[in-house]
Design an enzyme around this catalytic site. Structure first.
Site, PDB file in Angstrom:
ATOM      1  N   ARG A   1       0.824  -1.204   0.000  1.00 18.36           N
ATOM      2  CA  ARG A   1       0.000   0.000   0.000  1.00 18.36           C
ATOM      3  C   ARG A   1       0.864   1.262   0.000  1.00 18.36           C
ATOM      4  NH1 ARG A   1      -4.140  -1.182   5.034  1.00 18.36           N
ATOM      5  NH2 ARG A   1      -5.161  -3.064   4.201  1.00 18.36           N
TER       6      ARG A   1
ATOM      7  N   ASP B   1      -0.210   5.346   1.113  1.00 16.48           N
ATOM      8  CA  ASP B   1      -1.312   6.087   1.707  1.00 16.48           C
ATOM      9  C   ASP B   1      -1.806   7.202   0.796  1.00 16.48           C
ATOM     10  OD1 ASP B   1      -1.296   4.547   4.013  1.00 16.48           O
ATOM     11  OD2 ASP B   1       0.051   5.898   5.102  1.00 16.48           O
TER      12      ASP B   1
ATOM     13  N   TYR C   1      12.165   4.011  -0.188  1.00 15.41           N
ATOM     14  CA  TYR C   1      11.393   5.252  -0.227  1.00 15.41           C
ATOM     15  C   TYR C   1      12.343   6.446  -0.223  1.00 15.41           C
ATOM     16  CZ  TYR C   1       6.858   3.057   0.842  1.00 15.41           C
ATOM     17  OH  TYR C   1       5.699   2.326   0.793  1.00 15.41           O
TER      18      TYR C   1
ATOM     19  N   ARG D   1       6.774   8.086   7.128  1.00 16.29           N
ATOM     20  CA  ARG D   1       6.369   9.450   7.468  1.00 16.29           C
ATOM     21  C   ARG D   1       6.568   9.731   8.966  1.00 16.29           C
ATOM     22  NH1 ARG D   1       0.503   9.647   5.598  1.00 16.29           N
ATOM     23  NH2 ARG D   1       0.589  11.730   6.544  1.00 16.29           N
TER      24      ARG D   1
END
Length: 252
Positions: free
Chosen positions: A53, A55, A113, A198
């Site tokens: 996933r 977000d 990321y 995050r």
């Protein structure tokens, strides 16, 4: 009886307008958009399985998903047509046939990321970076980031009430760099928890701005308590950047 073939799609997308990757009720997702385009092209219902996933508002320079089909595919014709069907903020970069049991999620060896922070208003990066009005201490943030490499339980950075069997992740590398006026955070691991990157970025920024000390990172991780970590960084600066798979799964 026709033999079913499995294909991996490599795609990228700007996540601003989407409620994340995964299909959900009453919200438009990237997965739903991809499945609709594939079903239109192949004139039959197609479902895809993503590598994981992202977000709401999070982007992907590289996402991977797989789907099954009985037919052979003319790759050149397919890529031109499917990108004509998809909206401008989603692009299929490549398609490859893989072994029948290859899985976009479970066969991924690592995921990476990148988080982007800018310090000056830039209309060309609107929705693609976190605009910070304060410049953090890069050395302190990298010192705190090194602590992540010494641990494997990151419950403190996970969204609460998430359905996972464990909170262990093998972080292979993580660091900050300053490049072309931007601050970039790079992190690679075998897996990530929901909201993890995050939350890490937000916590490290608090270290960089003097709200937390580099040594506080150890205490936060050992506490396994999300309330002890920093506020999550905005979704708009986060990009899923790379996914690695074993070469043996590819058939072409």
């Amino acid at each position: 009886m026709e033999k079913i073939k499995r294909y991996f799609l490599e795609l990228s997308y700007k996540g601003t307008k989407y409620h994340g990757w995964q299909i959900q009720n009453n919200a438009f997702s990237v997965q739903e958009c991809i499945e609709s385009a594939l079903s239109t092209y192949f004139r039959s219902p197609i479902t895809v399985m993503g590598s994981g996933r992202t977000d709401t508002g999070v982007h992907a320079k590289m996402q991977v998903c797989h789907f099954d089909l009985a037919d052979d595919i003319d790759y050149g014709k397919f890529l031109k047509a499917i990108n004509g069907i998809l909206p401008i903020d989603i692009s299929i970069m490549s398609i490859r046939q893989v072994t029948p049991n290859a899985h976009a999620r479970f066969d991924a060896v690592s995921r990476s990321y990148v988080y982007r922070i800018i310090f000056q208003k830039n209309p060309f990066l609107d929705g693609l970076a976190w605009h910070s009005y304060f410049i953090p201490d890069l050395e302190k943030m990298n010192l705190a980031a090194e602590t992540l490499l010494k641990h494997d339980d990151f419950e403190c950075f996970s969204k609460v009430h998430t359905e996972v069997k464990h909170f262990r992740c093998d972080i292979k590398s993580c660091s900050w760099e300053q490049k072309d006026g931007e601050l970039l955070f790079h992190i690679t691991a075998n897996r990530f928890l929901r909201g993890m990157v995050r939350a890490i970025v937000g916590t490290l920024m608090e270290v960089g701005l003097g709200k937390k000390a580099p040594e506080d990172m150890e205490k936060i991780i050992l506490s396994k308590d999300r309330s002890n970590a920093g506020k999550s960084a905005p979704a708009r600066g986060l990009f899923l950047s790379r996914i690695i798979y074993p070469e043996k799964i590819y058939l072409d």
